[in-house]
Design an enzyme around this catalytic site. Structure first.
Site, mmCIF file in Angstrom:
data_model
loop_
_atom_site.group_PDB
_atom_site.id
_atom_site.type_symbol
_atom_site.label_atom_id
_atom_site.label_comp_id
_atom_site.label_asym_id
_atom_site.label_seq_id
_atom_site.Cartn_x
_atom_site.Cartn_y
_atom_site.Cartn_z
ATOM 1 N N SER A 1 -5.019 9.133 6.009
ATOM 2 C CA SER A 1 -6.293 8.570 5.536
ATOM 3 C C SER A 1 -7.414 8.879 6.506
ATOM 4 C CB SER A 1 -6.190 7.049 5.395
ATOM 5 O OG SER A 1 -5.704 6.674 4.148
ATOM 6 N N ASP B 1 -12.709 4.608 -2.042
ATOM 7 C CA ASP B 1 -11.865 3.857 -1.105
ATOM 8 C C ASP B 1 -12.074 2.364 -1.353
ATOM 9 O OD1 ASP B 1 -10.747 5.133 1.911
ATOM 10 O OD2 ASP B 1 -10.655 2.990 1.445
ATOM 11 N N HIS C 1 -10.741 -0.178 5.526
ATOM 12 C CA HIS C 1 -10.304 1.219 5.376
ATOM 13 C C HIS C 1 -11.456 2.107 4.911
ATOM 14 C CE1 HIS C 1 -7.961 4.556 3.503
ATOM 15 N NE2 HIS C 1 -7.015 4.218 4.337
#
Lengths: 659, 81
Positions: free
Chosen positions: A432, A32, A102
C-alpha cells in the site's frame, strides 16, 4: 515521506523533471479510506490555480477543506451500506474524512506538500514530501471500516476519471480473479482507454509464490522494497548477549538492568499462547516481565496491547520463517522490539535454558545509510502471475517498508481503538505504501512527458529500474531468504525515477493491443465488451492472436513439461516473441548489451542493433528462446535483455518457467 | 423467507439500448424492474455501462439471460494492502 525522496535520488533533482508547465496540473486520484484535510501535507502554498479542466468537487467537506493541493474529495458508500446496513456515524464519517489513516498516508506519499520537521515520536524525522510535491491530490473514499466494496470502487473510479485525474492510485486488492470479473481490472481498462495511468499494490501475501493481486497488463503492479533506514533496538539478555531488532517505542525506557523475560507459550493456557492473542496470557506469569511473542494470526500491534493489558513490562516480537529477517517497525505502546527469525530463536532458547532468564530492550532511534538496500520486502507478493503466466508481474518494486507519511487525527498510530495517541505522521509498511510512490512518480513523469501514454510511463519506470546494487553489482536480495531475489519478486527491479525521465526507448501499448491480448485469451465478444467500452473492438476470425505478442517491457516464457517425451527431453522448443520499441530520445544506435543468458535456455535476439534517427521512430526485434531440454515442472530460470546506446540502458527482465 | 440478496454489478452493451429509450439510465432501470423489485445502487456510464443492485441468485440469473446484458458479476470485497 521522509528519506524516500533522497533514496530515490529525487531530492535536489527537481530540475530533472522539467517544468513543462503541466507537472503541477497532474492530478493523482487516490481511492482509499479518504483524507485528513487538516494535515500540513495538503498545504497549497506556491501552487497555481486549479487547472481549468478540473471537474472535481469536495462533497461532504466544508469548502475550506479543499484547496489548490487537495482539489477533490468524494465518498462512495452506497455499496458498503447496501451490503452491511447503515453505517455507524459515531464510528465512521459520512464524508471523505479519513477515519483510518491509510488514505492520508498513501495520498500524501504520492503528492504531499513538503512539511519540515515531520517525524513519529522523533523517529524518521526530516522534511516529508510526496513523490510529486507539486502535483494535485483528489481523494475518493471507497474503503470503510468493513472493507472496500467493488460497486463503490467502480463508482469512485468513474468519478476520478470524469473529474480529470491523470493517475489513479489503488492500494487495495481482492485476489487475482479473471480480468472480466475483477472490478479494479475493468475500471482500470476503461481508465487506460481515457489515457489515465492506474497504479496498484501487488499485495502483501509474500513471500509465498503466486500470491499477486492486480496483475492485469494495463495496470502498473507495484511490489515493496526496503529503504536505507532502520530503527534499531537491542535486546540485551542476562547472559550478556544482545540481539538487534527494530522498535519505534518512544515512551519511558525499561531499566538498563535486565528484568525477567518469559516466552508467551509458557505463560498461557492456550495452545497458541505463543502468539499473544487476546485473552491468552496469564497475568500472574507475565506481570512486570518482558514477554516473547511470535508473529502470526493477529496484528503485530495488537500483540503489544495484549502484553501490556496482561501487565507485561515489554515485548520481544519474533519473526517466523515466513518473515525471515525482515524488520517491520510498529509504534507499540510499551517497550517492544521486533526481531528476525534467527534472533528470535536464539532469545527463545536462552529463555528456555536459563533458570532465571532476564533481559532488557534498548531503543537506539533512527539509523540511515543502511546497506544492503533495497531488499525485496518479505511480505511483498510474488509471481508467477497465476491469471496470465505469460505476463511477468510485479512490474517494479518501490519503497514500502517503514514509510513515514501523514496520518489521520481520528485514529492512533497503531490504528487500534485502545490507542488514544494522536500523531501527524505515522510509520507503516505494505505494498500500500509502495504503490503511491509509483503513482507519484508516474505523476512526475506525466508532468514532464505529457505526450507519453500510460503504457509508455510504465515502460520508462520498468526499463530503467535496477536489479543489482550500485557499486558491486550484486543482485538485489530477498528479505525473506537473505538470498538473491528474482524477477518474480521484483519484476524489472527497483524504480529509479531520475533515469525514467530519459529512458531512451519505450514499449508502447494502446487499447487495441490489450484487446488483441484478450482475444488471445479467447475472451468472448461479451467479455471484451464488458471490459473495453469501445464497441469497435472485436477479435478477427481469421487472425491468430498470441499473449506473448503483447508489447510488454518484460518477457515471460512458459514451457509445458507435458510436451516433453518420456525421457524428459523435449525436442528443442523455440518460442519467439516480437517487441516494438519507440525512440523517445535523440538519434542513436542501440545494441544488445552482453549476450543474454538464461540458464538452460538459448536466447537469440534479432537484430542485435537498432538505429534510430528521430524521436518517435519505431523499430521491432524478435527474441527466440530455445530450451534444449525439458526441466522438472516448477523450474524457473531468469535473465535480463539490455539494449544500450552508450547513454541509455533499456532493460527487460526474462522469466522462463516449466509447468 | 426472503431469498438471500447480494450486490451484483451488471454490465450492459450500451449500443444495444432499445429504440424506445432516450436515456441509458431509463433502460437500465426498466431492465432491473423486469427481474427484480430491488433499488439500483449505482448506475455507471463513464468507465463502464451498467448498474449495481442487490439481487437474489435467481434474479441475477434472469438478468444475465436478458438481451443487452454482457455480464452480471457478483460484488467483491477488496482489502487495503
Amino acid at each position: 515521506t521522509t528519506r524516500t525522496p533522497e533514496f530515490l535520488g529525487l531530492a535536489g533533482n527537481e530540475g530533472l523533471f522539467p517544468q513543462s508547465g503541466t507537472k503541477g496540473d497532474v492530478v493523482v486520484g487516490v481511492l482509499d479510506t479518504g483524507v485528513w484535510p487538516e494535515s500540513k501535507s495538503y498545504d497549497d502554498a506556491g501552487l497555481g490555480e486549479v487547472p481549468s479542466s478540473w471537474k472535481g468537487a469536495c462533497t461532504g467537506f466544508n469548502s475550506s477543506s479543499c484547496n489548490r493541493k487537495l482539489i477533490g474529495a468524494r465518498f462512495f458508500n452506497r455499496g458498503y451500506e447496501a451490503a452491511m446496513g447503515p453505517m455507524d456515524s459515531s464510528r465512521e464519517s459520512r464524508s471523505p474524512r479519513d477515519d483510518d489513516g491509510h488514505g492520508t498516508h498513501t495520498s500524501s506519499t504520492a503528492a504531499g506538500a513538503p512539511v519540515a520537521g515531520a517525524n513519529l515520536f522523533g523517529f524518521a524525522s526530516g522534511t516529508a514530501r510526496g513523490m510529486a510535491p507539486r502535483a494535485r491530490v483528489a481523494v475518493y473514499k471507497v474503503c470503510w471500516l468493513g472493507g472496500c466494496f467493488s460497486s463503490d470502487i467502480l463508482a469512485g473510479m468513474e468519478a476520478a476519471v470524469a473529474d480529470g485525474c491523470g493517475v489513479l492510485s489503488l492500494s487495495l486488492g481482492g485476489g487475482s480473479a479473471d480480468y472480466s470479473r475483477d472490478s479494479v481490472a475493468i475500471g482500470a481498462f476503461a481508465a487506460m482507454e481515457r489515457d489515465v495511468l492506474v497504479s496498484c499494490s501487488a499485495g502483501n501475501a509474500g513471500p509465498g509464490s503466486a500470491t499477486l493481486s492486480n496483475v492485469a497488463p494495463w495496470i502498473t503492479t507495484v511490489g515493496a522494497g526496503t529503504l536505507d533506514r532502520d530503527f534499531p533496538a537491542y535486546v540485551v539478555l542476562g547472559n550478556g548477549k544482545n540481539y538487534t531488532g527494530v522498535s519505534l517505542y518512544a515512551g519511558k525506557p525499561l531499566p538498563s538492568t535486565p528484568i525477567p523475560i518469559v516466552y508467551a507459550a509458557n505463560a498461557s493456557n492456550s495452545t497458541s499462547g505463543n502468539l499473544c492473542m487476546p485473552g491468552t496470557l496469564l497475568p500472574e506469569k507475565v506481570s512486570g516481565k518482558i514477554v516473547v511473542c511470535d508473529r502470526g494470526i493477529s496484528a503485530r500491534v495488537q500483540k503489544g496491547f495484549v502484553v501490556r493489558d496482561a501487565g507485561g513490562a515489554g515485548m520481544v516480537l519474533a519473526n517466523t520463517a515466513a518473515n525471515g529477517q525482515e524488520l517491520v517497525a510498529d509504534a507499540h505502546l510499551l517497550p517492544a522490539a521486533g526481531v528476525g527469525e534467527k534472533e528470535g530463536s536464539a532469545i527463545k532458547s536462552y529463555v528456555a535454558s536459563d533458570p532465571k532468564p532476564t533481559a532488557t530492550i534498548v531503543v537506539a532511534g533512527t539509523q540511515v545509510d543502511v546497506h544492503p538496500s533495497p531488499l525485496v520486502a518479505a511480505f511483498s507478493s510474488r509471481g508467477p502471475n497465476t491469471v496470465t503466466p505469460e505476463i511477468l508481474k510485479p512490474d517494479v518494486i518501490a519503497p514500502g517498508v517503514n514509510i513515514l507519511a501523514a496520518w489521520t487525527g481520528k485514529a492512533g498510530p497503531t490504528g487500534l481503538a485502545a490507542d488514544t495517541r494522536r500523531v501527524e505522521f505515522n510509520i507503516i509498511s505494505g505494498t500500500s505504501m509502495s504503490c503511491p510512490h509509483v503513482s507519484g512518480l508516474a505523476a512526475l513523469l506525466r508532468g514532464a512527458r505529457p505526450e507519453w501514454s500510460p503504457a509508455a510511463v510504465r515502460s520508462a519506470l520498468m526499463s530503467t529500474a535496477y536489479s543489482t546494487y550500485s557499486g558491486h553489482g550484486a543482485p538485489i536480495l530477498d528479505a525473506a531468504t537473505g538470498a538473491a531475489a528474482t524477477p518474480f519478486d521484483y519484476g524489472a527491479g527497483h524504480v529509479d525515477p531520475t533515469r525514467a525521465v530519459e529512458p531512451g526507448l519505450v514499449y508502447d501499448l494502446g487499447a487495441r493491443d490489450y484487446v488483441d491480448f484478450l482475444c488471445a485469451l479467447k475472451y468472448t465478444p461479451a467479455m471484451i465488451a464488458a471490459l473495453a467500452r469501445g464497441k469497435s473492438y472485436a477479435c478477427a476470425e481469421n487472425k491468430t492472436y498470441s499473449v506473448s505478442s503483447l508489447n510488454y517491457p518484460s518477457f515471460s516464457v512458459v514451457y509445458s513439461t507435458a510436451n516433453s517425451d518420456a525421457a524428459g527431453s523435449a525436442a528443442a522448443t523455440t518460442v519467439t516473441h516480437t517487441r516494438t520499441v519507440t525512440n523517445v530520445g535523440a538519434a542513436g544506435t542501440y545494441k544488445v548489451d552482453t549476450p543474454v543468458s538464461v540458464p538452460g535456455v538459448t536466447v537469440d535476439v534479432k537484430p542485435t542493433e537498432l538505429a534510430f534517427s528521430v524521436a518517435g521512430e519505431k523499430k521491432s526485434y524478435t527474441v527466440s528462446f530455445t530450451a534444449a531440454k525439458s526441466q522438472p515442472s516448477g523450474t524457473a530460470a531468469f535473465g535480463r535483455l539490455v539494449w544500450s546506446d552508450g547513454k541509455h540502458t533499456v532493460a527487460s527482465p526474462i522469466a522462463v518457467t516449466w509447468t | 423467507t426472503e431469498e438471500l440478496r447480494a450486490t451484483y454489478i451488471v454490465h450492459m452493451a450500451k449500443s444495444a439500448m432499445p429504440a424506445g429509450y432516450t436515456e441509458h439510465g431509463e433502460w437500465y432501470g426498466a431492465s432491473l424492474r423486469s427481474v427484480s423489485g430491488a433499488k439500483m445502487i449505482y448506475t455507471y456510464d463513464t468507465l463502464l455501462h451498467g448498474f449495481s443492485a442487490r439481487l437474489t441468485e435467481r434474479e441475477a440469473g434472469d438478468m444475465a439471460a436478458m438481451d443487452g446484458v454482457l455480464a452480471v458479476n457478483p460484488e467483491t470485497r477488496y482489502q487495503l494492502h
